[in-house]
Motif scaffolding. Structure first.
Motif, PDB file in Angstrom:
ATOM      1  N   GLU A   1      48.556  -4.634  86.095  1.00  0.00           N
ATOM      2  CA  GLU A   1      48.729  -5.244  87.071  1.00  0.00           C
ATOM      3  C   GLU A   1      50.295  -4.767  87.707  1.00  0.00           C
ATOM      4  O   GLU A   1      50.490  -4.910  89.052  1.00  0.00           O
ATOM      5  CB  GLU A   1      48.873  -6.935  86.738  1.00  0.00           C
ATOM      6  CG  GLU A   1      48.418  -7.728  87.639  1.00  0.00           C
ATOM      7  CD  GLU A   1      48.081  -9.000  86.925  1.00  0.00           C
ATOM      8  OE1 GLU A   1      49.239  -9.850  86.805  1.00  0.00           O
ATOM      9  OE2 GLU A   1      47.029  -9.602  86.434  1.00  0.00           O
ATOM     10  N   ASP A   2      51.038  -4.520  86.861  1.00  0.00           N
ATOM     11  CA  ASP A   2      52.519  -4.054  87.542  1.00  0.00           C
ATOM     12  C   ASP A   2      52.336  -2.916  88.147  1.00  0.00           C
ATOM     13  O   ASP A   2      53.069  -2.682  89.254  1.00  0.00           O
ATOM     14  CB  ASP A   2      53.469  -3.971  86.104  1.00  0.00           C
ATOM     15  CG  ASP A   2      54.278  -5.087  85.859  1.00  0.00           C
ATOM     16  OD1 ASP A   2      54.186  -6.240  86.390  1.00  0.00           O
ATOM     17  OD2 ASP A   2      55.185  -5.078  84.886  1.00  0.00           O
TER      18      ASP A   2
ATOM     19  N   GLU B   1      62.903  -1.839  94.133  1.00  0.00           N
ATOM     20  CA  GLU B   1      63.162  -3.476  93.295  1.00  0.00           C
ATOM     21  C   GLU B   1      64.509  -3.486  92.761  1.00  0.00           C
ATOM     22  O   GLU B   1      64.694  -4.802  92.467  1.00  0.00           O
ATOM     23  CB  GLU B   1      61.958  -3.630  92.685  1.00  0.00           C
ATOM     24  CG  GLU B   1      60.473  -3.831  93.256  1.00  0.00           C
ATOM     25  CD  GLU B   1      59.615  -4.595  92.421  1.00  0.00           C
ATOM     26  OE1 GLU B   1      59.966  -4.608  91.257  1.00  0.00           O
ATOM     27  OE2 GLU B   1      58.519  -4.882  92.889  1.00  0.00           O
TER      28      GLU B   1
ATOM     29  N   LEU C   1      49.976  -1.528  89.647  1.00  0.00           N
ATOM     30  CA  LEU C   1      49.178  -1.639  91.040  1.00  0.00           C
ATOM     31  C   LEU C   1      50.014  -2.581  91.969  1.00  0.00           C
ATOM     32  O   LEU C   1      49.976  -2.188  92.821  1.00  0.00           O
ATOM     33  CB  LEU C   1      48.033  -2.492  90.651  1.00  0.00           C
ATOM     34  CG  LEU C   1      46.839  -2.658  91.883  1.00  0.00           C
ATOM     35  CD1 LEU C   1      46.640  -1.181  92.321  1.00  0.00           C
ATOM     36  CD2 LEU C   1      45.685  -3.109  91.414  1.00  0.00           C
ATOM     37  N   ARG C   2      50.864  -3.347  91.449  1.00  0.00           N
ATOM     38  CA  ARG C   2      51.829  -4.096  92.338  1.00  0.00           C
ATOM     39  C   ARG C   2      52.775  -3.116  93.168  1.00  0.00           C
ATOM     40  O   ARG C   2      53.188  -3.096  94.228  1.00  0.00           O
ATOM     41  CB  ARG C   2      52.447  -5.232  91.659  1.00  0.00           C
ATOM     42  CG  ARG C   2      53.349  -6.092  92.344  1.00  0.00           C
ATOM     43  CD  ARG C   2      54.125  -7.226  91.696  1.00  0.00           C
ATOM     44  NE  ARG C   2      54.754  -6.672  90.722  1.00  0.00           N
ATOM     45  CZ  ARG C   2      55.989  -5.876  90.739  1.00  0.00           C
ATOM     46  NH1 ARG C   2      56.618  -5.911  92.155  1.00  0.00           N
ATOM     47  NH2 ARG C   2      56.624  -5.465  89.763  1.00  0.00           N
ATOM     48  N   LEU C   3      53.288  -2.091  92.214  1.00  0.00           N
ATOM     49  CA  LEU C   3      54.397  -1.304  92.496  1.00  0.00           C
ATOM     50  C   LEU C   3      53.613  -0.305  93.698  1.00  0.00           C
ATOM     51  O   LEU C   3      54.304   0.150  94.513  1.00  0.00           O
ATOM     52  CB  LEU C   3      54.778  -0.393  91.483  1.00  0.00           C
ATOM     53  CG  LEU C   3      55.786  -1.340  90.444  1.00  0.00           C
ATOM     54  CD1 LEU C   3      56.301  -0.740  89.335  1.00  0.00           C
ATOM     55  CD2 LEU C   3      57.029  -1.972  91.536  1.00  0.00           C
ATOM     56  N   TRP C   4      52.407   0.101  93.315  1.00  0.00           N
ATOM     57  CA  TRP C   4      51.647   0.907  94.163  1.00  0.00           C
ATOM     58  C   TRP C   4      51.362   0.450  95.416  1.00  0.00           C
ATOM     59  O   TRP C   4      51.736   1.021  96.736  1.00  0.00           O
ATOM     60  CB  TRP C   4      50.321   1.450  93.687  1.00  0.00           C
ATOM     61  CG  TRP C   4      49.490   1.984  94.781  1.00  0.00           C
ATOM     62  CD1 TRP C   4      48.637   1.585  95.292  1.00  0.00           C
ATOM     63  CD2 TRP C   4      49.329   3.701  94.892  1.00  0.00           C
ATOM     64  NE1 TRP C   4      47.804   2.719  96.053  1.00  0.00           N
ATOM     65  CE2 TRP C   4      48.559   3.776  95.888  1.00  0.00           C
ATOM     66  CE3 TRP C   4      50.334   4.531  94.127  1.00  0.00           C
ATOM     67  CZ2 TRP C   4      48.274   5.176  96.543  1.00  0.00           C
ATOM     68  CZ3 TRP C   4      50.140   5.986  95.052  1.00  0.00           C
ATOM     69  CH2 TRP C   4      49.007   6.173  95.703  1.00  0.00           C
ATOM     70  N   ASP C   5      51.126  -0.914  95.577  1.00  0.00           N
ATOM     71  CA  ASP C   5      50.980  -1.790  96.770  1.00  0.00           C
ATOM     72  C   ASP C   5      52.182  -1.877  97.628  1.00  0.00           C
ATOM     73  O   ASP C   5      52.124  -2.244  98.921  1.00  0.00           O
ATOM     74  CB  ASP C   5      50.106  -2.798  96.384  1.00  0.00           C
ATOM     75  CG  ASP C   5      48.740  -2.802  96.226  1.00  0.00           C
ATOM     76  OD1 ASP C   5      48.120  -1.500  96.556  1.00  0.00           O
ATOM     77  OD2 ASP C   5      48.084  -3.579  95.913  1.00  0.00           O
ATOM     78  N   ALA C   6      53.392  -1.829  96.958  1.00  0.00           N
ATOM     79  CA  ALA C   6      54.700  -2.254  97.508  1.00  0.00           C
ATOM     80  C   ALA C   6      54.687  -1.206  98.772  1.00  0.00           C
ATOM     81  O   ALA C   6      54.300  -0.296  98.829  1.00  0.00           O
ATOM     82  CB  ALA C   6      55.815  -2.054  96.454  1.00  0.00           C
TER      83      ALA C   6
ATOM     84  N   ARG D   1      53.452  -4.506 103.623  1.00  0.00           N
ATOM     85  CA  ARG D   1      52.876  -5.852 102.562  1.00  0.00           C
ATOM     86  C   ARG D   1      51.493  -6.275 102.957  1.00  0.00           C
ATOM     87  O   ARG D   1      51.278  -6.430 104.159  1.00  0.00           O
ATOM     88  CB  ARG D   1      54.158  -6.697 102.215  1.00  0.00           C
ATOM     89  CG  ARG D   1      54.106  -7.016 100.781  1.00  0.00           C
ATOM     90  CD  ARG D   1      55.272  -7.973 100.489  1.00  0.00           C
ATOM     91  NE  ARG D   1      56.512  -7.246 100.250  1.00  0.00           N
ATOM     92  CZ  ARG D   1      57.048  -6.959  99.144  1.00  0.00           C
ATOM     93  NH1 ARG D   1      55.882  -6.869  97.980  1.00  0.00           N
ATOM     94  NH2 ARG D   1      58.023  -6.457  99.055  1.00  0.00           N
TER      95      ARG D   1
END
Lengths: 330, 330
Positions: free
Chosen positions: B311-312, B166, B314-319, B330
């Motif tokens: 939340e952060d 990112e 998890l968002r990075l895990w899902d990236a 995605r």
């Protein structure tokens, strides 16, 4: 043999519950033993259904998802699923465009998928079948009349799956599946015997210092036993056996497959030898896949599968796929 | 133990040649033992470099690619890579934004990455480090002062890798890597001993009918031996040990990891038991990964790693991630 299980009787159901928890993209019917991609049926799309005895994971449940199988029917370990599973799977994935059964050539599987096809057709589902019989090691075997279906199942499921995803009609998806099978050959090698949960000990005897060439994915006997060989020698023998039968003029996709208990470090080293032999034999390799894809529980060993591809098949191989075990984008 | 190798001396080089052939997205320097994503250095992006002894595949080379590691340095089997490898890797991936070393807590790795950091900084590369020490089984061990680094390495590499992708600056990527490590715990169980190519036989003795709880990924002794347990009992013990040390208030990512020789069928079944225990303990599971990711050659067994996420994270895990062993969009 020690196993990470509760009791042999619940191994398949336990695994399906674990799959369901890990993969929200799958709809897993644990009681009826059917694994379906969650968005099925997809309007206008041919459904792809496969299945077979459990113990070959990630085959087939790990190949369910966009771009590959619509559903999988896991049987008991090394035992064909029953027609009822396949009929349920067909009904769950049929959008009206029909369903293709991908069947590995084992007597039980063939009989049960045949019966399921009749039953599904009685319920108004149009069914076609592709038989996978890629294993060059032996004709006729413990559970088979004719050649066994092994590693090439992955090629058929991926490429026919991509064709279905593109919206091709049933007869085209079927023809492509057949073409992939006819363009594919495999050969497997066992370093150790396999132990099933029900038996709890090795299903055959393979002494230290020997290996079995031409083994099946249930530990069915191969062509011959020899004193242990190097990775280099095994690649010469296995790729040689495949190329005695397949004479690719075009490029191939290579699957260097682990039987389950062989470390990935060794599989990569073996791949180097496979690529060397292919180079020496003048075979051009378009794509290579290395890992545990069509396994035999805790067996140590490997198999080599080659699929000769034209531009169309390669494009379908490269098409996006999104399953637990195989996924890539464009 | 029979192995699919040529000679022990060439195992790592052979595997690197096989990796290179299978993965055109990687640039593999076989002689210097560095695996780099082909598009490195990426302008403005922090580089992520990890490494360690070979024998844990797909860790680390299989995690090189967009969204995860920029480079990996494989040592000999179960032996730290040397500083020269890490310096080369750092130079290859540094775009000027600096490099983060992800280091598993083993004495040799720590010393060599420290030395490499000094050398790289002498060459003008800004270096930060994250130490992974997630294994709750023991403090101090055969190769470690303090806790060992095991399964959580995958969490750190994935999530810090996404942060780097990112475009976050080095100090932020480092802070996120540390946060992930501090939020993660692991516990491993061996059903069989591991055999290294150099030794050619099991490195310790684990009789039929017993298992070892709290084992390391090199077969380092664990907490205790017991008579063989069921999948249910092992999950109770392993998850219990993790939750004695980690008290997640938020959701977790669960890694149900195979040690190398345990069939995927069994790992999925074990996952069902892990999820049951987590449910009973009131832990909410956001994501689950099941498979062979941080292995110990041919060892049968498993480990459980949990990472508490906000939340952060998890968002990075899902990236999106695009490596040989871990890939999703995605």
């Amino acid at each position: 043999m020690k196993m990470l299980i509760n009791v042999p009787e619940t191994v398949v159901a336990d695994a399906l519950r674990g799959m369901a928890a890990a993969h929200p993209s799958l709809s897993v019917d644990v009681d009826n033993r059917v694994v379906v991609r969650r968005d099925a049926p997809v309007a206008g799309k041919v459904g792809l259904v496969s299945g077979g005895g459990s113990g070959h994971e990630p085959l087939h449940g790990g190949f369910v998802g966009p771009g590959m199988l619509s559903a999988a029917c896991p049987g008991e370990v090394f035992t064909s699923p029953v027609p009822d599973q396949m009929v349920r799977a067909a009904a769950a994935v049929d959008s009206g465009a029909g369903v293709l059964f991908v069947v590995k050539n084992y007597t039980g599987d063939v009989l049960n998928f045949d019966m399921a096809a009749e039953l599904a057709e009685d319920e108004g589902v149009q069914v076609a079948k592709v038989l996978v019989n890629d294993d060059v090691a032996v004709t006729d075997s413990l559970f088979t009349a004719g050649r066994r279906g092994t590693g090439a199942t992955l090629f058929v499921e991926k490429i026919a799956g991509a064709a279905a995803e593109e919206g091709l009609p049933l007869e085209r998806v079927e023809a492509i599946g057949r073409q992939v099978n006819e363009s594919s050959r495999s050969f497997g090698v066992a370093l150790t015997a396999v132990s099933t949960p029900a038996k709890g000990s090795p299903t055959f005897d393979l002494p230290e210092g020997e290996l079995e060439l031409g083994i099946g994915i249930h530990g069915e006997p191969g062509r011959e036993r020899r004193a242990m060989m190097t990775s280099r020698e095994i690649a010469d023998f296995a790729v040689g056996a495949v190329l005695d039968d397949l004479h690719p003029r075009g490029p191939v996709i290579a699957l260097v497959n682990g039987m389950g208990a062989t470390p990935l470090l060794e599989l990569y080293g073996f791949n180097a030898e496979v690529q060397r032999v292919l180079g020496e034999r003048g075979v051009s390799v378009a794509r290579t896949l290395v890992g545990n894809y069509v396994t035999s529980l805790d067996m140590a060993g490997c198999s080599v599968s080659l699929c000769e591809v034209d531009e169309d098949l390669l494009r379908l191989w490269d098409a996006p796929v999104e399953t637990p075990a195989l996924r890539w984008g464009r």
